[in-house]
Design a protein around this motif. Structure first.
Motif, PDB file in Angstrom:
ATOM      1  N   TRP A 100      26.448  28.977  28.188  1.00 36.21           N
ATOM      2  CA  TRP A 100      25.428  28.399  29.063  1.00 36.21           C
ATOM      3  C   TRP A 100      25.938  28.460  30.508  1.00 36.21           C
ATOM      4  N   ALA A 150      21.608  20.368  27.033  1.00 32.47           N
ATOM      5  CA  ALA A 150      20.612  19.456  26.462  1.00 32.47           C
ATOM      6  C   ALA A 150      19.688  18.902  27.544  1.00 32.47           C
ATOM      7  N   GLY A 154      21.028  24.447  19.189  1.00 32.15           N
ATOM      8  CA  GLY A 154      22.084  23.591  18.679  1.00 32.15           C
ATOM      9  C   GLY A 154      21.706  22.803  17.450  1.00 32.15           C
ATOM     10  N   ARG A 159      27.437  21.353  26.405  1.00 37.94           N
ATOM     11  CA  ARG A 159      26.345  20.862  25.562  1.00 37.94           C
ATOM     12  C   ARG A 159      25.484  19.814  26.270  1.00 37.94           C
ATOM     13  N   TYR A 160      26.096  18.921  27.032  1.00 38.72           N
ATOM     14  CA  TYR A 160      25.308  17.885  27.710  1.00 38.72           C
ATOM     15  C   TYR A 160      24.402  18.513  28.765  1.00 38.72           C
ATOM     16  N   MET A 188      29.384  27.233  25.245  1.00 41.27           N
ATOM     17  CA  MET A 188      28.444  26.159  24.963  1.00 41.27           C
ATOM     18  C   MET A 188      29.158  24.856  24.587  1.00 41.27           C
ATOM     19  N   ALA A 189      30.299  24.956  23.904  1.00 39.64           N
ATOM     20  CA  ALA A 189      31.042  23.757  23.499  1.00 39.64           C
ATOM     21  C   ALA A 189      31.412  22.892  24.695  1.00 39.64           C
ATOM     22  N   ARG A 221      24.570  24.971  13.698  1.00 43.11           N
ATOM     23  CA  ARG A 221      25.806  25.555  14.222  1.00 43.11           C
ATOM     24  C   ARG A 221      26.472  26.436  13.178  1.00 43.11           C
TER      25      ARG A 221
END
Length: 205
Positions: free
Chosen positions: A60, A73, A49, A69-70, A65-66, A52
């Motif tokens: 994921w 991460a 990330g 993301r949390y 992925m949008a 981009r």
């Protein structure tokens, strides 16, 4: 864990790779290989990330992925080509900053595993390039992250440190983690290989 679907990357008006699809699963170690300039580091920056600027999609745990993301991460440990170590701090202070939950004992054990016993309180400006790399890699023993992304982790390591790192990667995969790395060195542990050059300059060769 992580799926790449029809990924492409262009840099300086040159297509580095296109049509790249792959799945990195739990219990696997993946070696991204290819000649210099083929886009290995660019691919890792996309995966993590940091960048981009790409075509295609990343997923994921089956979700775009949008939307994840949390969670991603929280599951990611990324160690880039540069060690990202603050040279004014000691090895122990750097790891305390990077791994806030780690105890002094755990930090000492992680450093000793990579041949840095006795260097815990040495300012990092006094360390060699190989020692700085080992301080950064000590994070692998201190992190709970399941998904590791490592850019040239074997750079400047001696034979003993290389062996210790390979064992660490293998152990992480055996516990259900996943490792994606680049390296010009041939690995002596079982890996899956992604030859990035196959996707260069317009598609699969």
């Amino acid at each position: 864990m992580l799926a790449l679907k029809d990924l492409s990357c262009e840099r300086d008006n040159r297509m580095l790779f296109t049509g790249l699809s792959a799945e990195f699963g739990a219990g696997e170690v993946w070696h991204i290989e290819g000649p210099n300039g083929v886009g290995k580091t660019s691919l890792l920056r996309i995966i993590t990330g940091v960048s981009r600027q790409h075509g295609g999609g990343l997923f994921w745990r089956g979700q775009p992925m949008a939307q994840q993301r949390y969670d991603f991460a929280q599951s990611l440990l990324y160690i880039g080509h540069l060690p990202a170590i603050k040279k004014a701090l000691t090895a122990e202070e750097n790891l305390q900053s990077l791994c806030p939950g780690a105890t002094g004992g755990a930090i000492g054990k992680a450093l000793a595993e990579l041949g840095l016993y006795g260097f815990e309180e040495v300012p990092c400006y006094r360390l060699s390039a190989g020692q700085l790399r080992r301080v950064a890699l000590a994070r692998l023993a201190l992190s709970d992250a399941a998904f590791w992304v490592l850019d040239e982790p074997f750079t400047a390591l001696d034979v003993n440190a290389v062996s210790a790192l390979e064992q660490r990667l293998q152990g992480h995969a055996a516990k259900g983690g996943c490792v994606v790395l680049t390296s010009h060195q041939r690995l002596s542990v079982p890996v899956n290989t992604l030859a990035l050059g196959r996707y260069a300059q317009g598609g699969t060769l």
